[in-house]
Design an enzyme around this catalytic site. Structure first.
Site, PDB file in Angstrom:
ATOM      1  N   SER A   1       4.804  -8.612 -35.618  1.00 55.38           N
ATOM      2  CA  SER A   1       6.131  -8.128 -36.022  1.00 55.38           C
ATOM      3  C   SER A   1       6.658  -7.056 -35.090  1.00 55.38           C
ATOM      4  O   SER A   1       6.022  -6.030 -34.892  1.00 55.38           O
ATOM      5  CB  SER A   1       6.077  -7.492 -37.410  1.00 55.38           C
TER       6      SER A   1
ATOM      7  N   HIS B   1      10.965 -12.676 -35.961  1.00 52.81           N
ATOM      8  CA  HIS B   1       9.984 -13.589 -35.374  1.00 52.81           C
ATOM      9  C   HIS B   1      10.736 -14.767 -34.778  1.00 52.81           C
ATOM     10  O   HIS B   1      11.349 -15.545 -35.504  1.00 52.81           O
ATOM     11  CB  HIS B   1       9.008 -14.103 -36.430  1.00 52.81           C
TER      12      HIS B   1
ATOM     13  N   HIS C   1       2.963 -16.823 -41.374  1.00 49.31           N
ATOM     14  CA  HIS C   1       2.291 -15.958 -42.346  1.00 49.31           C
ATOM     15  C   HIS C   1       1.953 -16.741 -43.619  1.00 49.31           C
ATOM     16  O   HIS C   1       2.735 -17.581 -44.060  1.00 49.31           O
ATOM     17  CB  HIS C   1       3.192 -14.779 -42.714  1.00 49.31           C
TER      18      HIS C   1
ATOM     19  N   TYR D   1       2.088 -15.565 -46.534  1.00 45.17           N
ATOM     20  CA  TYR D   1       3.054 -15.255 -47.605  1.00 45.17           C
ATOM     21  C   TYR D   1       4.312 -16.117 -47.543  1.00 45.17           C
ATOM     22  O   TYR D   1       5.065 -16.199 -48.503  1.00 45.17           O
ATOM     23  CB  TYR D   1       3.431 -13.761 -47.623  1.00 45.17           C
ATOM     24  N   GLU D   2       4.532 -16.766 -46.405  1.00 47.80           N
ATOM     25  CA  GLU D   2       5.689 -17.653 -46.315  1.00 47.80           C
ATOM     26  C   GLU D   2       5.453 -18.943 -47.099  1.00 47.80           C
ATOM     27  O   GLU D   2       6.383 -19.720 -47.304  1.00 47.80           O
ATOM     28  CB  GLU D   2       5.985 -17.981 -44.847  1.00 47.80           C
TER      29      GLU D   2
ATOM     30  N   ALA E   1       1.609  -5.454 -36.973  1.00 50.74           N
ATOM     31  CA  ALA E   1       2.075  -4.190 -37.537  1.00 50.74           C
ATOM     32  C   ALA E   1       1.236  -3.959 -38.788  1.00 50.74           C
ATOM     33  O   ALA E   1       0.965  -4.895 -39.530  1.00 50.74           O
ATOM     34  CB  ALA E   1       3.545  -4.304 -37.898  1.00 50.74           C
TER      35      ALA E   1
ATOM     36  N   MET F   1      -0.700  -8.163 -43.249  1.00 50.26           N
ATOM     37  CA  MET F   1      -0.628  -9.470 -43.924  1.00 50.26           C
ATOM     38  C   MET F   1      -0.911 -10.646 -42.981  1.00 50.26           C
ATOM     39  O   MET F   1      -0.465 -11.767 -43.247  1.00 50.26           O
ATOM     40  CB  MET F   1       0.761  -9.640 -44.544  1.00 50.26           C
ATOM     41  N   SER F   2      -1.609 -10.378 -41.901  1.00 46.05           N
ATOM     42  CA  SER F   2      -1.821 -11.463 -40.927  1.00 46.05           C
ATOM     43  C   SER F   2      -3.195 -11.331 -40.278  1.00 46.05           C
ATOM     44  O   SER F   2      -4.108 -10.753 -40.856  1.00 46.05           O
ATOM     45  CB  SER F   2      -0.725 -11.391 -39.860  1.00 46.05           C
TER      46      SER F   2
ATOM     47  N   ASN G   1       3.480   2.564 -40.734  1.00 44.59           N
ATOM     48  CA  ASN G   1       3.720   3.378 -41.938  1.00 44.59           C
ATOM     49  C   ASN G   1       2.363   3.859 -42.450  1.00 44.59           C
ATOM     50  O   ASN G   1       1.326   3.351 -42.017  1.00 44.59           O
ATOM     51  CB  ASN G   1       4.443   2.544 -43.008  1.00 44.59           C
TER      52      ASN G   1
ATOM     53  N   HIS H   1      10.983  -3.118 -44.358  1.00 46.86           N
ATOM     54  CA  HIS H   1      10.681  -4.057 -43.278  1.00 46.86           C
ATOM     55  C   HIS H   1      11.350  -3.586 -41.982  1.00 46.86           C
ATOM     56  O   HIS H   1      10.772  -3.685 -40.904  1.00 46.86           O
ATOM     57  CB  HIS H   1      11.159  -5.460 -43.665  1.00 46.86           C
TER      58      HIS H   1
HETATM   59  N1  HPA Z   1       0.841  -3.050 -45.912  1.00 48.32           N
HETATM   60  C1  HPA Z   1       0.745  -4.356 -45.592  1.00 48.32           C
HETATM   61  N2  HPA Z   1       1.256  -4.873 -44.484  1.00 48.32           N
HETATM   62  C2  HPA Z   1       1.918  -4.051 -43.642  1.00 48.32           C
HETATM   63  C3  HPA Z   1       2.067  -2.677 -43.925  1.00 48.32           C
HETATM   64  C4  HPA Z   1       1.507  -2.162 -45.127  1.00 48.32           C
HETATM   65  O1  HPA Z   1       1.609  -0.968 -45.442  1.00 48.32           O
HETATM   66  N3  HPA Z   1       2.773  -2.143 -42.886  1.00 48.32           N
HETATM   67  C5  HPA Z   1       3.027  -3.154 -42.013  1.00 48.32           C
HETATM   68  N4  HPA Z   1       2.515  -4.312 -42.472  1.00 48.32           N
END
Ligand code: HPA
Length: 271
Positions: free
Chosen positions: A28, A59, A81, A83-84, A111, A209-210, A233, A246
């Site tokens: 990302s 993406h 992903h 989650y998609e 990320a 998430m990847s 973050n 996001h």
């Molecule tokens: N959690 C999950 N996936 C992420 C995060 C997070 O805090 N930041 C970027 N991708």
């Protein structure tokens, strides 16, 4: 399944004439990494047989074939992903196609949210190990014997030599970095404070998430793996920090991408 992988690889081989030894998965906001590459072919996923097309914002969804440091390489700009809604076989499909094209070393980037209290937003974390929190293992089901063994060994999933070399490169260029454990969970929700705390207790330094599905599949197929997370973050933001969005993830990732570029490029030159 194996026939589909072969069909995709043959299509790409005929179209590009490439036999890349190095593959990159761009996470990302990290797509600018391809600015380092002398691009010869851009192939949208939707044109490749058996590929899904990537949907998440930020993406682009294409394979890039080009030259980096005089060497042929292939990069995924945008990944699939879990989650998609894609099955694990689709999430990991491009990695297997890369293997058939000749890729021996896979670079992955993502990320991630920082769990380790020492981490700062914008830090790079060299991934030294991972924890799979996805509800499924991508290798579940009949084993593809042509690619690898039924019970892959996972004790050195992230190549120790590449990690050491990456640290040297980071130090040489005065790039602040961490080395830590990535925990991969399905998303698409970010974690609750209690979940972040749980992940920390489990031994992770960053979460996203990847990556874990692709890395498992790469190791199954005998590829060397090197991975970097950009900390976008923190699990325990200060009072003044806003909740993670996001957009924020994308912005921070974009700014950190230049540091990651330096490390990836020099590592590839060394291979
Ligand atoms: N959690 C999950 N996936 C992420 C995060 C997070 O805090 N930041 C970027 N991708």
């Amino acid at each position: 399944m194996m026939e589909e992988i072969i069909e995709s690889a043959v299509y790409l081989k005929e179209k590009t004439g490439f036999t890349p030894k190095t593959g990159i998965v761009l996470g990302s906001g990290l797509g600018s990494l391809i600015d380092e590459i002398d691009i010869k072919h851009r192939i949208p996923y939707r044109e490749i047989p058996n590929f899904e097309s990537s949907t998440v914002e930020g993406h682009a969804g294409r394979l890039i074939f080009g030259i980096l440091g005089g060497k042929q390489m292939v990069a995924m700009q945008g990944r699939f992903h879990y989650y998609e809604g894609y099955p694990m076989q689709k999430v990991t499909f491009p990695v297997r196609v890369m293997r058939l094209l000749g890729v021996e070393t896979l670079f992955v980037s993502n990320a991630a949210g920082g769990l380790n209290p020492e981490y700062k937003v914008g830090d790079l974390m060299i991934i030294r190990d991972h924890i799979n929190m996805f509800p499924e293992n991508p290798l579940r089901g009949p084993n593809l014997e042509d690619l690898g063994t039924r019970f892959p060994e996972m004790s050195q999933t992230y190549c120790p030599e590449l990690i050491e070399r990456a640290k040297e490169i980071a130090i040489k260029h005065d790039i602040r970095f961490q080395t830590g454990v990535y925990i991969g969970s399905p998303g698409p929700t970010l974690e609750t404070p209690a979940e972040y705390k749980m992940f920390r207790i489990l031994g992770a330094d960053a979460t996203g998430m990847s990556t874990v599905p692709e890395v498992i599949t790469a190791r199954h197929a005998g590829m060397k793996v090197f991975g970097v997370s950009v900390i976008t973050n923190l699990s325990e933001p200060s009072e003044t920090d806003k909740p993670t969005t996001h957009e924020e993830v994308q912005n921070v990732a974009g700014a950190a991408a230049s540091k990651m570029r330096v490390i990836f490029k020099e590592l590839v030159l060394d291979l």
